[in-house]
Design an enzyme around this catalytic site. Structure first.
Site, PDB file in Angstrom:
ATOM      1  N   CYS A 157      31.920  42.349  20.867  1.00 16.99           N
ATOM      2  CA  CYS A 157      31.942  42.619  19.518  1.00 16.99           C
ATOM      3  C   CYS A 157      31.061  43.862  19.024  1.00 16.99           C
ATOM      4  CB  CYS A 157      31.405  41.397  18.745  1.00 16.99           C
ATOM      5  SG  CYS A 157      32.098  39.800  19.296  1.00 16.99           S
ATOM      6  N   ARG A 170      35.744  48.541  19.762  1.00 23.20           N
ATOM      7  CA  ARG A 170      35.055  47.262  20.727  1.00 23.20           C
ATOM      8  C   ARG A 170      35.945  45.920  20.849  1.00 23.20           C
ATOM      9  NH1 ARG A 170      29.615  48.834  21.921  1.00 23.20           N
ATOM     10  NH2 ARG A 170      29.335  46.755  22.466  1.00 23.20           N
ATOM     11  N   TRP A 214      35.817  40.183  19.011  1.00 22.53           N
ATOM     12  CA  TRP A 214      36.881  39.933  20.077  1.00 22.53           C
ATOM     13  C   TRP A 214      36.624  38.371  20.640  1.00 22.53           C
ATOM     14  CZ3 TRP A 214      37.039  39.468  25.378  1.00 22.53           C
ATOM     15  CH2 TRP A 214      38.091  39.371  26.125  1.00 22.53           C
ATOM     16  N   ASN A 253      26.498  40.010  18.709  1.00 20.14           N
ATOM     17  CA  ASN A 253      27.176  40.483  20.175  1.00 20.14           C
ATOM     18  C   ASN A 253      26.772  39.842  21.089  1.00 20.14           C
ATOM     19  OD1 ASN A 253      28.970  41.709  21.851  1.00 20.14           O
ATOM     20  ND2 ASN A 253      27.713  43.472  21.972  1.00 20.14           N
ATOM     21  N   GLY A 254      27.362  38.969  21.836  1.00 24.30           N
ATOM     22  CA  GLY A 254      26.948  38.671  22.938  1.00 24.30           C
ATOM     23  C   GLY A 254      27.311  37.049  23.195  1.00 24.30           C
ATOM     24  N   GLU A 277      46.451  54.679  38.380  1.00 23.64           N
ATOM     25  CA  GLU A 277      45.924  55.263  37.106  1.00 23.64           C
ATOM     26  C   GLU A 277      47.115  55.229  36.145  1.00 23.64           C
ATOM     27  OE1 GLU A 277      43.334  54.814  35.430  1.00 23.64           O
ATOM     28  OE2 GLU A 277      43.496  55.960  33.708  1.00 23.64           O
ATOM     29  N   LYS A 304      47.942  52.956  32.969  1.00 21.83           N
ATOM     30  CA  LYS A 304      48.119  53.267  31.518  1.00 21.83           C
ATOM     31  C   LYS A 304      49.513  52.634  30.893  1.00 21.83           C
ATOM     32  CE  LYS A 304      45.262  54.529  30.984  1.00 21.83           C
ATOM     33  NZ  LYS A 304      43.893  54.742  31.524  1.00 21.83           N
ATOM     34  N   GLU A 344      48.893  48.956  30.025  1.00 26.10           N
ATOM     35  CA  GLU A 344      48.016  48.859  29.073  1.00 26.10           C
ATOM     36  C   GLU A 344      48.653  49.289  27.611  1.00 26.10           C
ATOM     37  OE1 GLU A 344      43.356  49.919  30.155  1.00 26.10           O
ATOM     38  OE2 GLU A 344      44.838  51.498  30.464  1.00 26.10           O
ATOM     39  N   HIS A 376      57.649  47.695  52.608  1.00 27.41           N
ATOM     40  CA  HIS A 376      57.100  46.371  52.906  1.00 27.41           C
ATOM     41  C   HIS A 376      57.045  45.363  51.815  1.00 27.41           C
ATOM     42  CE1 HIS A 376      56.006  48.058  56.866  1.00 27.41           C
ATOM     43  NE2 HIS A 376      55.563  49.076  56.028  1.00 27.41           N
ATOM     44  N   LYS A 401      37.477  48.415  24.649  1.00 28.56           N
ATOM     45  CA  LYS A 401      37.266  49.315  25.196  1.00 28.56           C
ATOM     46  C   LYS A 401      36.069  49.348  26.129  1.00 28.56           C
ATOM     47  CE  LYS A 401      36.951  54.063  25.721  1.00 28.56           C
ATOM     48  NZ  LYS A 401      37.833  54.361  26.548  1.00 28.56           N
TER      49      LYS A 401
END
Ligand code: G6P
Length: 619
Positions: A12, A41, A88, A114-115, A491, A495, A498, A514, A614
């Protein structure tokens, strides 16, 4: 160095301010700016609490911060002390009741957190027995009731707050307001980051500099175990019951408010993709001014080098480890931070562990580095935020200068991480007197990588938009490369997953036969990364894919003579001629553009991908 205890964290964001009545700043503006900056966040719910004339007003809801900002009466809020939160969810689903701030029974104390409070069930049981009534499923709510409990025993607000904090186990960044102390915000930090911002006639407490940098760039980074309060004119800080003088801890940070605006782009992600030339140039010059001699020494003497990171930072780590091996012939291994345990027993005194992290706060990377230090390894932080926990706890810090990255999907920090790792390789080649590597040429190639990035951006926007139109209709895609091309492919696939929600996988191209090739049918998109390095190895893989009907997209230098590219590609993204090291830094750029435009074509918001945050501070 004291190694703080390990705790779980959530994602958060918190903001609080205390301002004097003379300060011209308005409460709704400060909260609006702060919440918007924190939203990256976590963003499943948000809320604020404002103290004005002895009254506590709370507005909270599930959904984005805009819902709070647009709620009736928000623009009329007029308080000298307020706190805000973006959530979050960890404990309890996203809902209005579970959104912060949380209050005590009498709704006189409001808490944002936050935590994760690990012993909250025990505390809740005791408080329930005492008759406290809970309205949420969160761990945070116990804090408000605990303060209420100690006040009911006769303690003054701040003493009650301190007693409550002393009972918490776990991680927390806390901001608390209390109707009985209407000009103060109490705060405490353990594991979860928290900063104090010192303005004129206004002070801030926040998990993130970006939330108040518009108003001040004078900050104090809090340490684990510290707590205190701010008012409009005062900051009181203590550790272990003893006052702490903050005067020597005040730092002036180089971050201007403009660098965290969208600057004319529709999305932060686009802004950050297009500012890569600048971020690369800035990072290159920052690297030249940093004294790396100690880091080079420990790397040269290391038995083995581990490079650890999560998400995009792991992909940069992989590319870095390949460069250590291919260019210098050194023992180097890249590891996903959360899998660091794999090598726990293999770590020996004198090994070096480089932690790569944009934010410097990712808990998996932090824990890997702590474990490495316990085993006697030397740790190096490669971060974009020099004030972060990872930077603070590491033996050595190498700072990039990519500027703030707000979009959840990392872009400019990937290319600057790659640049930084290759720069270390070049300087190490010089340091150890390598005869295989022309370090001057390597550094020169890195120096011009910002120009190469600029040329790529100019040349590939339209073609990437066209590819995005195709991809937006697809369910899956493969990204294939060889050697250095593998992390770049990884990468690119990350992207697309995401922000465009398309299933994408990356493989070493040789491995694609394979198993992965079983999925290929007419029109299945396969993106090949031709780096101009061992490209001939890709030829047969392209043929194999084409023979089964794949839709082939290639990223390749425009002047390549390889026949497979022209013969089998449906679309070619032509890259400008550039030295290998500049190609390694920049070839992710068209893949970022493809993902960005695909997300747009699908009508998604690339800045706010679902379920992601993030900075991930949960294990
Ligand atoms: C999150 C972000 C990713 C990022 C990763 C590591 O998952 O969504 O974009 O790559 O964390 O973050 P770090 O700050 O350690 O580089």
């Amino acid at each position: 160095m004291v190694v703080p205890r390990i705790g779980k964290q959530s994602l958060c964001g918190i903001i609080g301010f205390a301002k004097s009545s003379k300060a011209s700043l308005r409460c709704p503006e400060i909260l609006r700016d702060g919440l918007r900056r924190l939203e990256y966040r976590g963003y499943d719910s948000a809320g604020i609490a404002v103290l004005s004339q002895g009254l506590l007003t709370i507005v909270k809801d599930v959904g984005s911060v805009e819902k709070i900002i647009e709620s009736p009466g928000f623009s009329m809020l007029d308080g000298g002390v307020a706190i805000g939160h973006t959530r979050w969810a960890t404990h309890g689903k996203p809902s209005k009741d579970n959104a912060h701030p949380h209050t005590d029974c009498r709704k006189r104390i409001a808490v944002v957190h936050n935590g994760i409070i690990e012993n909250y069930m025990d505390l809740k049981r005791l408080l329930l027995e005492e008759g406290h009534v809970f309205t949420s499923e969160t761990d945070t709510e116990v804090i408000a009731h605990l303060i209420e409990h100690f006040k009911s025993l006769g303690e003054k607000s701040f003493e009650a707050f301190k007693k409550a904090v002393s009972m918490l186990r776990g991680s927390y960044a806390l901001a608390v307001i209390d109707v009985d102390e209407p000009d103060k915000i109490f705060f405490a930090r353990n594991v979860s980051p928290l900063l104090i911002g010192l303005g004129s006639g206004v002070n801030f407490v926040s998990s993130d500099l970006a939330s108040f940098v518009k108003y001040t760039n004078r900050v104090v980074v809090l340490m684990d175990g510290e707590l205190g309060y701010i008012s409009a004119s005062d900051v009181h800080l203590e550790l272990g019951g003893k006052p702490v003088d903050i005067s020597s801890r005040i730092r002036v940070v180089e971050l201007d408010a403009q660098s965290i605006e969208k600057g004319g782009f529709h999305h932060y992600m686009a802004k950050e993709i297009f500012e890569q030339p600048y971020a690369l140039a800035q990072t290159f010059s920052a690297l030249q001014t940093q004294n790396l001699s100690e880091v080079l020494k420990i790397l040269a003497e290391a038995r083995r080098v581990y490079i650890v990171g999560a998400g995009t930072s792991y992909h940069a780590s992989l590319l870095g480890a390949i460069a250590f091996k291919r260019f210098l012939g050194l023992e180097a291994e890249a590891l996903i931070s959360s899998e660091f345990k794999v090598v726990s027993r293999a770590i020996k005194w004198g090994d070096v562990v480089i932690g790569v992290s944009q934010s410097g706060e990712t808990i998996d990377t932090l824990l890997a580095l702590r474990e490495a230090r316990e085993k006697g390894a030397k740790t190096v932080a490669l971060v974009n935020n020099p004030f972060s926990t990872i930077a603070r706890e590491s033996d050595y810090v190498i700072s990039m200068r990519a500027g703030p990255e707000i979009a959840v999907a990392a872009t400019k920090t990937f290319t600057t991480q790659v640049l930084t790792l290759l720069y270390i390789v070049a300087r190490l080649a010089e340091f150890i007197g390598s005869i295989d590597v022309d370090y001057r040429a390597l550094i020169q190639g890195l120096k011009i990588s910002h120009e190469v990035a600029q040329n790529i951006l100019k040349a590939s926007v339209e073609i990437c938009k066209a590819i995005a139109t195709e991809l937006a209709r697809k369910q899956s895609a493969y990204y294939l490369g060889r050697v250095f091309g593998v992390p770049i492919a990884m990468e690119g696939a990350l992207k697309l997953k995401e922000i465009a929600y398309i299933h994408a996988e990356a493989y070493p191209a040789g491995e694609s036969k394979h198993g992965p090739i079983a999925l290929i049918e007419n029109g299945f998109p396969v993106i090949f990364i031709y780096l101009g390095f061992l490209d001939e190895l890709l030829e047969s893989n392209v043929e194999e894919m084409k023979a089964r009907g794949a839709y082939i997209i290639t990223v390749a230098q425009g002047d390549t003579t390889l026949s497979s590219i022209a013969r089998y590609s449906n679309t070619i993204i032509k890259m400008p001629k550039a030295p290998l090291e500049a190609r390694l830094v920049t070839y992710a750029i068209p893949l970022q553009l493809i993902a960005y435009y695909t997300s747009i074509m699908k009508g998604l918001d690339p800045d706010k991908p679902r379920n992601l945050a993030k900075t991930v501070t949960v294990i």
